[in-house]
Design an enzyme around this catalytic site. Structure first.
Site, mmCIF file in Angstrom:
data_model
loop_
_atom_site.group_PDB
_atom_site.id
_atom_site.type_symbol
_atom_site.label_atom_id
_atom_site.label_comp_id
_atom_site.label_asym_id
_atom_site.label_seq_id
_atom_site.Cartn_x
_atom_site.Cartn_y
_atom_site.Cartn_z
ATOM 1 N N ARG A 157 49.979 48.819 36.585
ATOM 2 C CA ARG A 157 49.738 48.869 38.092
ATOM 3 C C ARG A 157 50.944 48.642 38.947
ATOM 4 O O ARG A 157 51.013 48.954 40.064
ATOM 5 C CB ARG A 157 48.472 48.514 38.551
ATOM 6 C CG ARG A 157 47.219 49.170 37.790
ATOM 7 C CD ARG A 157 46.055 48.953 38.352
ATOM 8 N NE ARG A 157 44.876 49.569 37.693
ATOM 9 C CZ ARG A 157 43.435 48.839 37.588
ATOM 10 N NH1 ARG A 157 43.259 47.651 38.243
ATOM 11 N NH2 ARG A 157 42.478 49.539 37.087
ATOM 12 N N ARG B 259 28.014 42.851 32.140
ATOM 13 C CA ARG B 259 27.810 41.808 31.674
ATOM 14 C C ARG B 259 26.242 41.681 31.589
ATOM 15 O O ARG B 259 25.771 41.061 30.554
ATOM 16 C CB ARG B 259 27.921 40.702 32.854
ATOM 17 C CG ARG B 259 29.525 40.277 32.781
ATOM 18 C CD ARG B 259 30.212 39.571 34.228
ATOM 19 N NE ARG B 259 31.282 38.920 33.761
ATOM 20 C CZ ARG B 259 32.465 39.657 34.121
ATOM 21 N NH1 ARG B 259 32.331 40.976 34.387
ATOM 22 N NH2 ARG B 259 33.731 39.107 33.946
ATOM 23 N N ARG C 157 42.050 53.821 38.934
ATOM 24 C CA ARG C 157 42.430 53.481 40.367
ATOM 25 C C ARG C 157 43.549 54.010 41.053
ATOM 26 O O ARG C 157 43.627 54.174 42.132
ATOM 27 C CB ARG C 157 42.472 51.922 40.403
ATOM 28 C CG ARG C 157 41.223 51.432 40.024
ATOM 29 C CD ARG C 157 40.877 49.795 40.229
ATOM 30 N NE ARG C 157 39.650 49.281 39.387
ATOM 31 C CZ ARG C 157 38.579 49.244 39.748
ATOM 32 N NH1 ARG C 157 38.214 49.958 41.139
ATOM 33 N NH2 ARG C 157 37.630 48.690 39.255
ATOM 34 N N ARG D 208 46.196 45.128 24.896
ATOM 35 C CA ARG D 208 45.961 44.095 25.958
ATOM 36 C C ARG D 208 45.981 42.773 25.397
ATOM 37 O O ARG D 208 45.289 42.773 24.164
ATOM 38 C CB ARG D 208 44.843 44.613 26.845
ATOM 39 C CG ARG D 208 45.149 45.984 27.800
ATOM 40 C CD ARG D 208 43.959 46.262 28.415
ATOM 41 N NE ARG D 208 43.852 45.345 29.736
ATOM 42 C CZ ARG D 208 42.709 45.344 30.591
ATOM 43 N NH1 ARG D 208 41.898 46.413 30.360
ATOM 44 N NH2 ARG D 208 42.657 44.498 31.477
ATOM 45 N N LYS E 285 35.764 56.207 35.013
ATOM 46 C CA LYS E 285 35.801 55.009 34.425
ATOM 47 C C LYS E 285 35.102 53.800 35.384
ATOM 48 O O LYS E 285 34.392 53.067 35.055
ATOM 49 C CB LYS E 285 37.087 54.490 34.156
ATOM 50 C CG LYS E 285 37.194 53.191 33.592
ATOM 51 C CD LYS E 285 38.533 52.862 32.955
ATOM 52 C CE LYS E 285 38.861 51.470 32.552
ATOM 53 N NZ LYS E 285 38.015 50.919 31.453
ATOM 54 N N SER F 208 41.337 34.576 38.542
ATOM 55 C CA SER F 208 40.304 35.341 38.903
ATOM 56 C C SER F 208 39.023 34.859 38.891
ATOM 57 O O SER F 208 38.232 35.526 38.242
ATOM 58 C CB SER F 208 40.413 36.819 38.313
ATOM 59 O OG SER F 208 41.559 37.372 38.663
ATOM 60 N N SER G 96 40.003 35.904 33.261
ATOM 61 C CA SER G 96 38.865 35.501 33.342
ATOM 62 C C SER G 96 37.651 36.050 32.215
ATOM 63 O O SER G 96 36.762 35.125 32.260
ATOM 64 C CB SER G 96 38.137 35.794 34.850
ATOM 65 O OG SER G 96 37.993 37.300 35.022
ATOM 66 N N GLN G 97 38.066 36.915 31.790
ATOM 67 C CA GLN G 97 37.230 37.608 30.611
ATOM 68 C C GLN G 97 37.058 36.634 29.455
ATOM 69 O O GLN G 97 36.446 36.586 28.669
ATOM 70 C CB GLN G 97 37.601 38.941 30.240
ATOM 71 C CG GLN G 97 37.366 40.126 31.468
ATOM 72 C CD GLN G 97 37.992 41.389 31.117
ATOM 73 O OE1 GLN G 97 38.818 41.545 29.947
ATOM 74 N NE2 GLN G 97 37.705 42.285 31.939
ATOM 75 N N ASP H 262 42.227 44.627 41.442
ATOM 76 C CA ASP H 262 41.581 45.878 41.593
ATOM 77 C C ASP H 262 41.698 46.115 42.972
ATOM 78 O O ASP H 262 41.406 47.496 43.381
ATOM 79 C CB ASP H 262 40.265 45.798 41.165
ATOM 80 C CG ASP H 262 39.911 45.908 39.594
ATOM 81 O OD1 ASP H 262 40.868 46.040 38.858
ATOM 82 O OD2 ASP H 262 38.780 45.464 39.205
#
Length: 410
Positions: free
Chosen positions: A324, A25, A365, A115, A391, A183, A158-159, A293
């Site tokens: 995930r 950001r 992750r 996505r 990443k 989020s 949230s993005q 996450d």
């Protein structure tokens, strides 16, 4: 890269990477808003590198000095940007390109093109921005007729909301309505970044952005709590390691800082140092809507702790870098854990423990979670695709080697 992890035991300070949520950001906002800045305490992850390359493509000069990055901004519209597999850089850049009046082609990795992005495109479309899907599966942006009308956006990511916040900042101020924000803590990260770069964001159902005219030229970027979670789990589940962290300023802006609350009875804070005390004495519950996450590392607790783990609202996990939800179930079952699914929540508890010889995931992750699970299980395990941890945590295996044997095989 292929590594083998074994022989858990040791004491040390686990050095954490900087928060890529903050770093990306700051880098993108500095470049697009023409606010030159020095960012301190940076660990350059793969996603951070993507943001830096985008910043260079819009005219910024970037100078790296140890763990500091100097961004000298001189904005120009790019013909093309490459977003890699970074959802943050992709979504935030769309809003910034649109507000800047750019006509730009976006390229990236195939997995990212799949996505969700539609709610953001719809909101920007109401402000006169045009989009055309290209053969790579991404969108060409045409912001020549962009406006700053009041629009509404569905906050399923949230993005999306953060991208609109940056859009109105670039437009010199404005307001929009966000519904059902998921989020929301990441929206507050964007608020903090905008504040440091000279904009005040008031976050209610209607989000208002106004310039303040005052901004910082040097900023310390805090460490990443989602990365900390992997080593915290290591310390919680094993009394053969003494895991410590050093944090100059303990901030609670990052949503994943909730781990300090979840395990408040298992940490000792002494000034800048946090020490992990082993032993899980109660069930652990995490909300995937708020902290997606944290779910991979905390799922490891469910595999080995008799109290188990509850992952609430798991649907959110299906739209991350990988599915995930499926990855966590696969990991738990590989180690013999029992998994229950009630249609909304996952419950993971120990079963008849198994020890996989080789584990292979593509999600950074999940690779880190598998490494921690293997060490707690106590059986040497080969971990494939180890390089993909870069990443979010380039030094993961170097830090892990403070507490275990990490052998590079290929």
């Amino acid at each position: 890269m292929i590594v083998k992890v074994s022989n858990l035991g040791g004491s040390g300070i686990a050095e954490m990477p900087s928060s890529k949520s903050f770093t990306q950001r700051y880098v993108l906002a500095s470049a697009f808003l023409n606010k030159s800045v020095v960012l301190n305490g940076i660990t350059i992850t793969n996603d951070d590198d993507v943001a830096m390359r985008i910043a260079e493509s819009v005219g910024s000069t970037i100078t790296i000095n140890n763990r500091s990055i100097k961004i000298s901004s001189n904005f120009k519209c790019p013909e093309e940007i490459y977003v890699g597999e970074s959802g943050t850089s992709y979504r935030l850049s769309i809003g910034l390109l649109a507000a800047s009046g750019c006509v730009t082609r976006i390229k990236g990795e195939d997995s990212l093109a799949k996505r969700p992005i539609e709610p953001l495109l719809m909101a920007l479309g109401e402000n006169g921005v045009k989009f055309e899907r290209n053969e790579a599966g991404f969108y060409n942006v045409d912001g020549r007729n962009s406006q700053k009308k009041h629009v509404e956006i569905e906050g399923s990511s949230s993005q999306f909301v953060s991208s609109l916040m940056l859009y109105y900042a670039k437009k010199g101020g404005g307001e929009f309505t966000a519904r059902n924000i998921k989020s929301i803590g990441y929206v507050y990260i964007t608020k903090r970044v905008l504040y440091d770069l000279g904009y005040f964001a008031n976050i209610e159902r209607t989000i208002t952005i106004n310039p303040t005219g005052v901004w910082k030229t040097a900023i310390d970027v805090e460490p990443d709590y989602s990365s900390m979670a992997f080593f915290m789990v290591l310390g919680l589940l094993s009394d053969s390691v003494d895991v410590r962290f050093r944090i100059k300023r303990i901030s609670r802006i990052q949503p994943d800082s909730v781990i300090l609350d979840l395990f408040k009875n298992n940490i000792l804070i002494n000034g800048e140092e946090i020490r992990v005390i082993s032993g899980i004495n109660e069930p652990v519950s995490v909300d995937a809507d708020m902290n997606p996450d944290l779910c991979p590392p905390l799922s490891v607790i469910g595999i080995f702790s008799k109290y188990g783990v509850q992952i609430r609202n798991y649907e959110r996990l299906k739209t991350k870098e990988s599915n995930r939800y499926e990855g966590i179930i696969d990991l738990a079952e590989r180690f013999g854990a029992n998994v229950e699914d009630n249609g909304q929540d996952l419950f993971i508890k120990p079963g008849s423990v198994r020890f996989p010889d080789v584990i292979s995931y593509k999600d950074h992750r999940m690779i880190m979670a598998a490494s921690i699970a293997s060490l707690i299980g106590g059986f040497p395990t080969v971990i494939e695709n180890a390089e993909k941890t870069a990443k979010s945590f380039p030094g993961f295996f170097a830090e892990l080697s403070k507490f275990a044997n990490v052998e590079e095989l290929a």
